[in-house]
Design an enzyme around this catalytic site. Structure first.
Site, PDB file in Angstrom:
ATOM      1  N   LYS A 190     -11.435 -11.014   4.917  1.00  0.00           N
ATOM      2  CA  LYS A 190     -10.815  -9.813   4.344  1.00  0.00           C
ATOM      3  C   LYS A 190     -11.748  -8.612   4.488  1.00  0.00           C
ATOM      4  CE  LYS A 190      -7.048  -8.656   1.929  1.00  0.00           C
ATOM      5  NZ  LYS A 190      -5.687  -8.960   2.347  1.00  0.00           N
ATOM      6  N   LYS A 223       2.642 -13.172   4.068  1.00  0.00           N
ATOM      7  CA  LYS A 223       3.851 -12.898   3.287  1.00  0.00           C
ATOM      8  C   LYS A 223       4.854 -14.041   3.419  1.00  0.00           C
ATOM      9  CE  LYS A 223       3.634  -7.837   3.314  1.00  0.00           C
ATOM     10  NZ  LYS A 223       2.193  -7.802   3.543  1.00  0.00           N
ATOM     11  N   LYS A 248      -2.862 -10.559  -2.339  1.00  0.00           N
ATOM     12  CA  LYS A 248      -1.939 -10.261  -3.443  1.00  0.00           C
ATOM     13  C   LYS A 248      -0.587 -10.954  -3.284  1.00  0.00           C
ATOM     14  CE  LYS A 248       0.797  -6.645  -1.695  1.00  0.00           C
ATOM     15  NZ  LYS A 248       1.873  -7.113  -0.889  1.00  0.00           N
ATOM     16  N   GLY A 271       0.788  -1.219   0.000  1.00  0.00           N
ATOM     17  CA  GLY A 271       0.000   0.000   0.000  1.00  0.00           C
ATOM     18  C   GLY A 271       0.823   1.272   0.000  1.00  0.00           C
ATOM     19  N   ASN A 272       2.005   1.231   0.626  1.00  0.00           N
ATOM     20  CA  ASN A 272       2.830   2.445   0.681  1.00  0.00           C
ATOM     21  C   ASN A 272       3.346   2.849  -0.690  1.00  0.00           C
ATOM     22  OD1 ASN A 272       4.512   0.076   0.764  1.00  0.00           O
ATOM     23  ND2 ASN A 272       6.240   1.365   1.353  1.00  0.00           N
TER      24      ASN A 272
END
Length: 305
Positions: free
Chosen positions: A127, A267, A210, A12-13
């Site tokens: 989510k 992740k 993602k 997002g950053n």
């Protein structure tokens, strides 16, 4: 000499949370990406879309309510977010390439990802998506058959399923663009979730994590490296920074519950999936601003087989 493929997953950053923030963030992100391009890698870029798809869904649903029309399916919202984010990314990267005297095309592929209709995730939505709602709006969502949770002191938000990616539909298109020496943006937002029904692909009311799609894309392209870029310098286990892990060590830590289930576990799990699906693969997680050093093993968290 064959160039190494790197799949880059942007957090997002790298994109911001609204139109203005995204344009500003992409200008910086493009510089990071072109720095890597100049090192001679084939780059495939994927990205998140949480704030963007939430914004799109809210806007389209409010429009539908005001005009007595059917609401836009979530899968369509994901497709819209791919186009909107890809548009900014590909133009930002193209501009940065040209500013450095590099003539290389950048293309965005509208990418569908097949999910299993019997995936357990469809029975346990996790989510969080979209804006905060009041109690009345939340009840309306429940009447439509949607899941809603309350965040004390903030309001209610919709919760959707996050099934695992099974297959990337447009993989051959991505490969063809790479063979044509293009920088490729694909599978944005985890990909447009679809289910196979004979020859038809039907949109699923879900979003795909993602990082898992990035790992699947990297595996199917036989990339050498999966690079997950975030706002954090390293991953942590029980609050302690991690420099490097083997896949066996990572699996043990996951099984013992040492990773935060929201920020870290997906992740690490995605990285393990990638490195164990082939040979001589490396997954790296670290800060967007450190991308150049991450590739060289100087910073971040590295996971190998």
């Amino acid at each position: 000499m064959k160039k190494r493929k790197i799949v880059i997953a942007l957090g997002g950053n790298a994109l911001g949370k609204n139109v203005e923030e995204q344009q500003e963030a992409v200008e910086h992100t493009a510089k990071v990406i072109v720095d890597l391009e100049q090192q001679g890698y084939d780059l495939i870029i994927t990205h998140g879309n949480g704030p963007q798809v939430g914004m799109i869904q809210s806007a389209m649903n409010e429009y539908a309510a005001a005009h007595s029309e059917a609401e836009v399916p979530l899968s369509t919202g994901v497709a819209m977010s791919q186009g909107y984010i890809g548009y900014d990314l590909q133009n930002g990267i193209r501009e940065e390439l040209l500013n450095r005297g590099i003539y290389r095309t950048v293309s965005t592929v509208l990418t569908q990802v097949i999910v299993d209709p019997y995936d357990e995730a469809f029975y346990t939505p996790t989510k969080v998506l979209g804006r905060y709602m009041n109690a009345q709006e939340a009840n309306e969502e429940r009447k439509k058959g949607n899941y809603v949770i309350e965040e004390p002191g903030k309001g209610f938000r919709r919760v959707v399923s996050a099934p695992n990616p099974v297959k990337i539909v447009e993989l051959d298109a991505v490969k063809a663009l790479l063979d044509a020496n293009q920088v490729v943006i694909a599978a944005g937002g985890g990909g447009i979730p679809v289910m196979e029904q004979g020859t038809k692909l039907k949109g699923a009311s879900a979003v795909i994590e993602k990082d898992y799609t990035a790992a699947k894309l990297a595996d199917m392209l036989d990339a050498s490296t999966l690079l997950i870029l975030t706002a954090r310098d390293q991953m942590e286990a029980d609050g302690k920074p991690i420099d490097a892990l083997t896949s066996e060590e990572a699996i043990q830590l996951m099984d013992e519950g040492h990773f935060d289930e929201i920020t870290t576990l997906p992740k690490i799990d995605a990285c393990v999936s990638f490195v164990t699906s082939g040979e001589e693969r490396t997954a790296i997680i670290g800060n967007l601003d450190d991308a150049y050093h991450l590739i060289r093993g100087r910073r971040g968290t590295r996971i190998t087989k």
